[in-house]
Design a protein around this motif. Structure first.
Motif, PDB file in Angstrom:
ATOM      1  N   MET A   1     -18.411  12.568 -21.667  1.00 50.20           N
ATOM      2  CA  MET A   1     -18.449  11.150 -22.048  1.00 50.20           C
ATOM      3  C   MET A   1     -19.524  10.942 -23.109  1.00 50.20           C
ATOM      4  N   GLU A   2     -19.157  10.340 -24.220  1.00 49.45           N
ATOM      5  CA  GLU A   2     -20.116  10.141 -25.319  1.00 49.45           C
ATOM      6  C   GLU A   2     -21.075   9.014 -24.991  1.00 49.45           C
ATOM      7  N   ILE A   3     -22.338   9.210 -25.346  1.00 50.73           N
ATOM      8  CA  ILE A   3     -23.357   8.185 -25.131  1.00 50.73           C
ATOM      9  C   ILE A   3     -23.176   7.086 -26.172  1.00 50.73           C
ATOM     10  N   SER A   4     -23.172   5.818 -25.730  1.00 50.30           N
ATOM     11  CA  SER A   4     -22.969   4.712 -26.663  1.00 50.30           C
ATOM     12  C   SER A   4     -24.126   4.608 -27.641  1.00 50.30           C
ATOM     13  N   LYS A   5     -23.831   4.210 -28.878  1.00 48.74           N
ATOM     14  CA  LYS A   5     -24.835   4.111 -29.928  1.00 48.74           C
ATOM     15  C   LYS A   5     -25.433   2.711 -29.966  1.00 48.74           C
ATOM     16  N   LYS A   6     -26.545   2.579 -30.675  1.00 45.58           N
ATOM     17  CA  LYS A   6     -27.283   1.323 -30.714  1.00 45.58           C
ATOM     18  C   LYS A   6     -27.425   0.812 -32.147  1.00 45.58           C
ATOM     19  N   SER A   7     -27.621  -0.498 -32.286  1.00 45.20           N
ATOM     20  CA  SER A   7     -27.936  -1.082 -33.581  1.00 45.20           C
ATOM     21  C   SER A   7     -29.420  -0.910 -33.867  1.00 45.20           C
ATOM     22  N   ILE A   8     -29.819  -1.187 -35.110  1.00 44.30           N
ATOM     23  CA  ILE A   8     -31.237  -1.092 -35.475  1.00 44.30           C
ATOM     24  C   ILE A   8     -32.078  -2.017 -34.599  1.00 44.30           C
ATOM     25  N   SER A   9     -31.625  -3.244 -34.393  1.00 43.91           N
ATOM     26  CA  SER A   9     -32.403  -4.188 -33.590  1.00 43.91           C
ATOM     27  C   SER A   9     -32.504  -3.728 -32.141  1.00 43.91           C
ATOM     28  N   GLU A  10     -31.436  -3.128 -31.616  1.00 43.01           N
ATOM     29  CA  GLU A  10     -31.489  -2.600 -30.251  1.00 43.01           C
ATOM     30  C   GLU A  10     -32.464  -1.432 -30.154  1.00 43.01           C
ATOM     31  N   LEU A  11     -32.469  -0.585 -31.161  1.00 41.97           N
ATOM     32  CA  LEU A  11     -33.403   0.539 -31.178  1.00 41.97           C
ATOM     33  C   LEU A  11     -34.844   0.037 -31.254  1.00 41.97           C
ATOM     34  N   GLN A  12     -35.094  -0.980 -32.068  1.00 44.60           N
ATOM     35  CA  GLN A  12     -36.438  -1.534 -32.186  1.00 44.60           C
ATOM     36  C   GLN A  12     -36.901  -2.147 -30.868  1.00 44.60           C
ATOM     37  N   ALA A  13     -35.969  -2.736 -30.128  1.00 48.45           N
ATOM     38  CA  ALA A  13     -36.312  -3.296 -28.822  1.00 48.45           C
ATOM     39  C   ALA A  13     -36.702  -2.183 -27.848  1.00 48.45           C
ATOM     40  N   ILE A  14     -35.986  -1.070 -27.910  1.00 50.62           N
ATOM     41  CA  ILE A  14     -36.326   0.066 -27.053  1.00 50.62           C
ATOM     42  C   ILE A  14     -37.706   0.604 -27.425  1.00 50.62           C
ATOM     43  N   VAL A  15     -37.991   0.677 -28.731  1.00 52.26           N
ATOM     44  CA  VAL A  15     -39.298   1.142 -29.201  1.00 52.26           C
ATOM     45  C   VAL A  15     -40.424   0.304 -28.592  1.00 52.26           C
ATOM     46  N   SER A  16     -40.258  -1.010 -28.590  1.00 49.39           N
ATOM     47  CA  SER A  16     -41.284  -1.897 -28.037  1.00 49.39           C
ATOM     48  C   SER A  16     -41.526  -1.598 -26.560  1.00 49.39           C
ATOM     49  N   GLN A  17     -40.436  -1.399 -25.816  1.00 44.33           N
ATOM     50  CA  GLN A  17     -40.589  -1.108 -24.394  1.00 44.33           C
ATOM     51  C   GLN A  17     -41.227   0.258 -24.158  1.00 44.33           C
ATOM     52  N   VAL A  18     -40.845   1.238 -24.957  1.00 49.10           N
ATOM     53  CA  VAL A  18     -41.423   2.576 -24.804  1.00 49.10           C
ATOM     54  C   VAL A  18     -42.917   2.541 -25.090  1.00 49.10           C
ATOM     55  N   ARG A  19     -43.342   1.781 -26.088  1.00 46.01           N
ATOM     56  CA  ARG A  19     -44.777   1.642 -26.352  1.00 46.01           C
ATOM     57  C   ARG A  19     -45.501   1.078 -25.131  1.00 46.01           C
ATOM     58  N   ALA A  86     -33.414   6.611 -21.314  1.00 45.98           N
ATOM     59  CA  ALA A  86     -32.102   7.138 -21.706  1.00 45.98           C
ATOM     60  C   ALA A  86     -31.272   7.551 -20.493  1.00 45.98           C
ATOM     61  N   GLY A  87     -31.838   7.417 -19.286  1.00 46.20           N
ATOM     62  CA  GLY A  87     -31.061   7.636 -18.084  1.00 46.20           C
ATOM     63  C   GLY A  87     -31.173   8.990 -17.428  1.00 46.20           C
ATOM     64  N   THR A 281     -39.025  -5.736 -23.297  1.00 44.96           N
ATOM     65  CA  THR A 281     -37.631  -5.920 -23.696  1.00 44.96           C
ATOM     66  C   THR A 281     -36.618  -5.381 -22.686  1.00 44.96           C
ATOM     67  N   LEU A 282     -36.978  -4.331 -21.978  1.00 44.38           N
ATOM     68  CA  LEU A 282     -36.045  -3.729 -21.017  1.00 44.38           C
ATOM     69  C   LEU A 282     -36.538  -3.862 -19.584  1.00 44.38           C
ATOM     70  N   GLY A 283     -37.725  -4.436 -19.418  1.00 42.37           N
ATOM     71  CA  GLY A 283     -38.311  -4.561 -18.088  1.00 42.37           C
ATOM     72  C   GLY A 283     -39.301  -3.449 -17.809  1.00 42.37           C
ATOM     73  N   ASP A 284     -40.521  -3.815 -17.436  1.00 44.96           N
ATOM     74  CA  ASP A 284     -41.533  -2.820 -17.099  1.00 44.96           C
ATOM     75  C   ASP A 284     -41.169  -2.141 -15.780  1.00 44.96           C
TER      76      ASP A 284
END
Length: 285
Positions: A1-19, A86-87, A281-284
């Motif tokens: 099963m292919e992993i779904s891709k993200k938009s630039i804004s979605e990726l930036q939101a993930i970056v904020s949460q990872v920080r 990423a699960g 953005t994704l929940g602490d």
């Protein structure tokens, strides 16, 4: 099963949460390496959520998918956060970072069985050699997957890196994309002060590699463009190296522009400041 891709804004939101994950993990145990982790956040988010061909689940064999190896294992906070988001394992496990009995040790290890971790790393200089071996195994297995490996620029002061760099072009390891986190800083100061790397582009070219540079190494769009170009150059006879011009401590203002946050944990006030600069953005965890 292919992993779904993200938009630039979605990726930036993930970056904020990872920080947020990075600074909270390091603060909680008052140990770890926030500077390099923050500087490589955009890269790892781009790789795992957009660029790499990944399968659902995890197995050590990794057949039929792209593989990533972290050579500079001290930036484990960003690696663990991205793997969890990423699960690969539950996000709540990030709370155990560097604690007794945790699978999330200061440097990634394989004996703990943590999904997403394929090598023990942190002894600098070894990751490129491992990545070459994995790349050659894929070629022997007629597997079209690509191998990615991230190294620190200070890590290039290790001789084993250049033995591997000589080996890969000679053996046409053209399914390999090496990335150098070129932030110009290491634990004891700038790379220029500790041991100058000289003309790094010329060095890799002299060893027979295809060389790309991403001058905006903390910009998601620039990273995606550079990685796409590297993918297009794969399977054409030579390995590719990307010089990623990043900023240590990126995204946390008081950590940027200095090597001093290479391995120092923030105090309570500094944590609050860092979190205020990076929205949830994704929940602490």
């Amino acid at each position: 099963m292919e992993i779904s891709k993200k938009s630039i804004s979605e990726l930036q939101a993930i970056v904020s949460q990872v920080r947020r994950d990075i600074v909270r993990m390091v603060h909680a145990c008052q140990s770890g390496h926030p500077g390099g982790s923050l500087g490589a956040t955009e890269l790892l988010v781009a790789l795992y959520f957009e660029v790499m061909n990944r399968k659902e689940g995890f197995d050590m064999d990794g057949s039929g998918e792209d593989l990533f190896f972290l050579s500079n294992g001290h930036i484990s906070p960003v690696f663990y956060s991205v793997l969890a988001r990423a699960g690969y394992f539950e996000v709540a496990e990030l709370a155990t970072f560097r604690k007794l009995g945790s699978r999330l040790q200061g440097h990634p290890t394989t004996h703990e069985g943590l999904p997403g971790v394929r090598i023990a790393s942190g002894s600098l200089g070894q990751g490129l050699s491992v990545a070459i071996g994995a790349a050659q195994a894929k070629k022997l297995n007629h597997d079209e997957g690509l191998i990615y490996v991230l190294m620190g620029d200070g890590e290039l002061q290790e001789g084993q890196v250049w033995e591997a760099a000589m080996y890969a072009p000679h053996n046409k390891v053209d399914n390999l994309i090496a990335i150098v986190d070129y932030n110009g800083a290491q634990i004891d100061g700038t790379t220029n002060d500790v041991l100058s790397l000289g003309d790094l582009r010329a060095k890799w070219l002299a060893f027979g590699w295809q060389v790309l540079e991403i001058h905006q190494g903390n910009d998601i769009a620039a990273i995606l463009d550079g990685l796409t170009q590297a993918q297009q150059q794969a399977h054409q006879g030579l390995p590719t190296v990307i010089l990623l011009h990043s900023e240590m401590g990126n995204g946390v203002s008081f950590m940027m522009g200095s090597h001093k946050w290479h391995g120092v944990a923030p105090n309570n006030d500094q944590l609050a400041d860092a979190l205020a600069q990076n929205p949830q953005t994704l929940g602490d965890y």
